[in-house]
Design an enzyme around this catalytic site. Structure first.
Site, short mmCIF file in Angstrom:
data_model
loop_
_atom_site.label_atom_id
_atom_site.label_comp_id
_atom_site.label_asym_id
_atom_site.label_seq_id
_atom_site.Cartn_x
_atom_site.Cartn_y
_atom_site.Cartn_z
CE LYS A 52 58.10 47.70 9.43
NZ LYS A 52 58.70 47.37 8.13
NE ARG A 146 65.87 45.25 4.81
CZ ARG A 146 64.90 46.12 5.06
NH1 ARG A 146 65.19 47.29 5.63
NH2 ARG A 146 63.65 45.87 4.77
CE1 TYR A 268 72.01 67.53 34.57
CE2 TYR A 268 70.29 66.91 33.00
CZ TYR A 268 70.86 66.82 34.26
OH TYR A 268 70.28 66.03 35.21
CG MET A 330 65.58 60.19 31.93
SD MET A 330 66.05 59.12 33.29
CE MET A 330 67.79 58.90 32.95
C1 LIG Z 1 58.12 48.05 7.08
C2 LIG Z 1 57.85 47.39 5.79
C3 LIG Z 1 56.78 47.80 4.99
C4 LIG Z 1 55.98 49.04 5.28
O1 LIG Z 1 56.73 50.13 4.81
P1 LIG Z 1 56.22 51.65 4.97
O2 LIG Z 1 57.25 52.44 4.27
O3 LIG Z 1 56.14 51.91 6.43
O4 LIG Z 1 54.89 51.72 4.33
C5 LIG Z 1 56.49 47.04 3.86
N1 LIG Z 1 57.23 45.96 3.53
C6 LIG Z 1 58.31 45.58 4.26
C7 LIG Z 1 59.12 44.41 3.81
C8 LIG Z 1 58.66 46.29 5.40
O5 LIG Z 1 59.73 45.91 6.11
#
Ligand SMILES: *Cc1c(COP(=O)(O)O)cnc(C)c1O
Length: 390
Positions: A52, A146, A268, A330
């Site tokens: 992801k 969640r 800055y 920036m």
């Molecule tokens: C992001 C995620 C993972 C991976 O978790 P890591 O700690 O990055 O290994 C696994 N399961 C779910 C549901 C996640 O949202």
């Protein structure tokens, strides 16, 4: 697939990559080695890869292509569009959408052969109505509050028949803390609730979960962070070195070096004042490149610098750890290179912002965040180099 310009980013095209202010190198061989280490640590379970958020900022296309070549056959993403991209790079793989089923998405997901991780009874009903008997994963909540079905809802789903499920899964709240009693509680709850769906494959462990002493691997593990070089077991005692190889290296160019007279200030709001003769290098990256402005280092008490207890950022210049100096701009940032021999740091030289001693976990501690956020904030206008293969 390896051309970042085609991914719609503002990275320089390959012909002009040498003009970029910073170079991000992603080691795909290390990524694949980390996946193999996760697979070995997963015992008999299948090891998937969580890709992801553009594979935690490293580039989803290159990551999926390399991991598929290494043998990975199951990928998790957060959103449908990420899933469609993953499916294009690995057509024979199983792709799961962790954030569940957006309204109206069922037919498009089913047509693409992509599976949602159904997170509510409402999503389950919509999937069955629109996608018929297409397989999906079911998310059961064991403590995160969640996404996912409650225990009562899981009972209802099991009683009325959830249809073909390829996976039932849950997610740890604090698996990087091996002594946290929540881990045992979640493992017990997941064991009980997943039994409502007999014969369905089960998945609980993220990167840190894989390394827990309880070895809660079930049938499928879901590492993300560790694949990209983060330490999946940061709090084991006795402490041991990170078992993962570093994947990301970020180097930025020195634009200028300046000798700063005592009491002169840098940047800055004059938040950093030279306490003697200092030498400062100006680098060609800034907060627009994912270097958190909150990693600024000040010494005059000006606001928004270095909120204790984090130390603020640093760079490795000719192997010497050099703290940031003043507010991060920036597109620019200043580093105090007084400790570096004069002829060892010149305009045009590259310095390391992530890499070697400044691994992602160390950088995160300095910047006051976690390595996940450092990675997913990696800038879009660096020249990106992908090295190594499966
Ligand atoms: C992001 C995620 C993972 C991976 O978790 P890591 O700690 O990055 O290994 C696994 N399961 C779910 C549901 C996640 O949202």
């Amino acid at each position: 697939m390896l051309d970042p310009a085609k991914a719609g980013h503002v990275a320089p095209d390959p012909a002009n990559a040498d003009l970029a202010g910073a170079v991000l190198t992603v080691d795909l061989a290390a990524l694949c080695d980390n996946w193999r280490a996760m697979r070995a640590a997963s015992g008999a379970a299948e090891c998937s890869a969580v890709v992801k958020a553009n594979a935690y900022g490293t580039g989803q296309g290159p990551a999926v292509t390399a991991l598929r070549a290494a043998g990975c056959r199951t990928f998790f993403v957060a959103h449908p569009h990420e899933a469609f991209l993953a499916k294009a790079a690995a057509p024979d793989a199983t792709i799961y959408v962790l954030n569940g089923l957006p309204p109206g998405a069922a037919r498009r997901l089913a047509a693409a052969g992509v599976q949602p991780v159904l997170g509510s009874l409402h999503e389950l009903a919509e999937w069955r109505r629109e996608a018929g008997d297409a397989p999906a994963a079911l998310h059961i909540d064991t403590g995160m509050e969640r996404l996912g079905l409650t225990a009562r809802e899981a009972g209802e789903a099991a009683a009325q028949g959830a249809g073909p499920l390829s996976l039932v899964m849950s997610h740890f709240v604090a698996s990087e803390e091996p002594d946290n009693p929540l881990n045992d509680r979640q493992i017990t709850r997941f064991t009980e609730l997943s039994a409502l769906f007999p014969g369905t494959r089960r998945s609980l462990a993220n990167s840190s979960g894989i390394w827990l002493p309880q070895a809660p691997h079930f049938d499928l593990t879901r590492p993300g962070y560790g694949l990209y070089g983060g330490n999946p077991a940061p709090h084991v005692r006795p402490a041991r070195p990170n078992p993962m190889r570093p994947v990301v290296r970020l180097e930025a160019r020195i634009l200028q070096l300046r000798d700063i007279a005592p009491d002169d200030t840098v940047g800055y709001n004059a938040s950093w004042r030279a306490n003697g003769e200092r030498r400062v290098a100006t680098l060609s990256v800034g907060y627009a490149d994912g270097i958190f402005r909150s990693a600024s280092v000040g010494n005059t008490g000006a606001p928004q610098t270095r909120t204790p207890p984090h130390m603020g950022g640093a760079a490795l210049v000719a192997g010497v750890l050099c703290p940031f100096a003043g507010k991060i701009s920036m597109d620019l940032l200043a580093v105090d290179v007084t400790g570096v021999p004069r002829d060892a740091a010149r305009a045009g030289d590259m310095v390391t912002l992530i890499g070697d001693a400044l691994n992602v976990d160390a950088v995160a501690a300095r910047w006051g965040t976690i390595g996940y956020e450092v990675l997913t904030s990696l800038g879009q206008r660096h020249a990106r180099h992908y090295v190594g293969t499966a």
